[in-house]
Design an enzyme around this catalytic site. Structure first.
Site, PDB file in Angstrom:
ATOM      1  N   CYS A 172      -5.347   0.765   6.222  1.00  0.00           N
ATOM      2  CA  CYS A 172      -5.555   2.222   6.267  1.00  0.00           C
ATOM      3  C   CYS A 172      -6.816   2.659   5.528  1.00  0.00           C
ATOM      4  O   CYS A 172      -7.102   3.852   5.467  1.00  0.00           O
ATOM      5  CB  CYS A 172      -4.334   2.950   5.713  1.00  0.00           C
ATOM      6  SG  CYS A 172      -4.186   2.898   3.909  1.00  0.00           S
ATOM      7  N   CYS A 213       0.858  -1.184   0.000  1.00  0.00           N
ATOM      8  CA  CYS A 213       0.000   0.000   0.000  1.00  0.00           C
ATOM      9  C   CYS A 213       0.900   1.242   0.000  1.00  0.00           C
ATOM     10  O   CYS A 213       1.779   1.365   0.855  1.00  0.00           O
ATOM     11  CB  CYS A 213      -0.897  -0.007   1.226  1.00  0.00           C
ATOM     12  SG  CYS A 213      -1.861   1.499   1.421  1.00  0.00           S
ATOM     13  N   CYS A 269      -7.304  -0.977   1.059  1.00  0.00           N
ATOM     14  CA  CYS A 269      -6.326  -1.531   1.991  1.00  0.00           C
ATOM     15  C   CYS A 269      -7.022  -1.774   3.322  1.00  0.00           C
ATOM     16  O   CYS A 269      -7.679  -0.881   3.854  1.00  0.00           O
ATOM     17  CB  CYS A 269      -5.179  -0.531   2.154  1.00  0.00           C
ATOM     18  SG  CYS A 269      -4.048  -0.974   3.490  1.00  0.00           S
ATOM     19  N   CYS A 271      -8.354  -5.131 -10.097  1.00  0.00           N
ATOM     20  CA  CYS A 271      -7.905  -4.082 -11.018  1.00  0.00           C
ATOM     21  C   CYS A 271      -7.491  -2.887 -10.159  1.00  0.00           C
ATOM     22  O   CYS A 271      -8.338  -2.220  -9.573  1.00  0.00           O
ATOM     23  CB  CYS A 271      -9.068  -3.742 -11.945  1.00  0.00           C
ATOM     24  SG  CYS A 271      -8.650  -2.547 -13.198  1.00  0.00           S
ATOM     25  N   CYS A 307       0.346   3.204   3.487  1.00  0.00           N
ATOM     26  CA  CYS A 307       0.711   2.696   4.817  1.00  0.00           C
ATOM     27  C   CYS A 307       1.728   1.553   4.802  1.00  0.00           C
ATOM     28  O   CYS A 307       2.148   1.091   5.856  1.00  0.00           O
ATOM     29  CB  CYS A 307      -0.539   2.257   5.581  1.00  0.00           C
ATOM     30  SG  CYS A 307      -1.187   0.658   5.070  1.00  0.00           S
TER      31      CYS A 307
HETATM   32 FE    FE Z   1      -2.831   1.067   3.429  1.00  0.00          FE
END
Ligand code: FE
Length: 163
Positions: A132, A80, A129, A152, A83
């Site tokens: 976060c 991510c 995610c 995607c 984060c």
């Molecule tokens: Fe994240």
């Protein structure tokens, strides 16, 4: 495959509800065990570039074939961008031809979370995610085996750690 997505959504919903009741009983413990990253809008604006903020926090979409990773073939882990949470392995990346990096599965079932998205007159399932809540992209049921799913994902929502 639509059925399995429905079941997954239902399970996620049940999980969220359980999480909420836990939150009411003991907020500190839940925050610690879940390891959630929570920041104010102002903090995210400071941390992310404007383009990242637009996609990750405002659920925007980068233009196809413009991102860093749609044509990226190194072995490693996609994380991510907001984060650092590990999200996808290069082992599940495939050529979707869409111009966005595409994966048939997340690196762990609990790395990402999904939610219904009925924006722009489309019925889609949004992927974010799990740590976060940053927007990643959408998941569709026209992917390759073994899952039949196509995650995607916007390149700008991702980082990459080379193996
Ligand atoms: Fe994240």
């Amino acid at each position: 495959m639509k059925t399995s997505l429905y079941v997954f959504s239902l399970l996620m919903l049940i999980a969220c509800k359980e999480g909420n009741s836990q939150l009411i009983q003991n907020p500190t413990v839940l925050q610690n065990t879940a390891g959630k990253v929570q920041k104010t809008d102002a903090e995210w604006k400071q941390l992310l570039t404007q383009a990242q903020y637009e996609v990750i926090r405002n659920k925007g979409t980068e233009r196809a074939f413009t991102g860093k990773y749609w044509d990226h073939h190194e072995k490693g882990t996609y994380t991510c961008a907001a984060c650092g949470n590990p999200l996808f392995s290069s082992d599940t990346k495939f050529e979707s031809g869409t111009g966005w990096p595409s994966y048939f599965a997340p690196i762990r079932a609990d790395a990402v979370a999904i939610e219904k998205d009925n924006s722009y007159g489309m019925q889609r399932i949004e992927v974010h995610c799990a740590k976060c809540d940053g927007h990643l992209g959408h998941v569709f049921d026209d992917g390759p085996q073994p899952t039949g799913l196509r995650y995607c994902i916007n390149s700008i929502s991702l980082g990459f750690i080379k193996k």
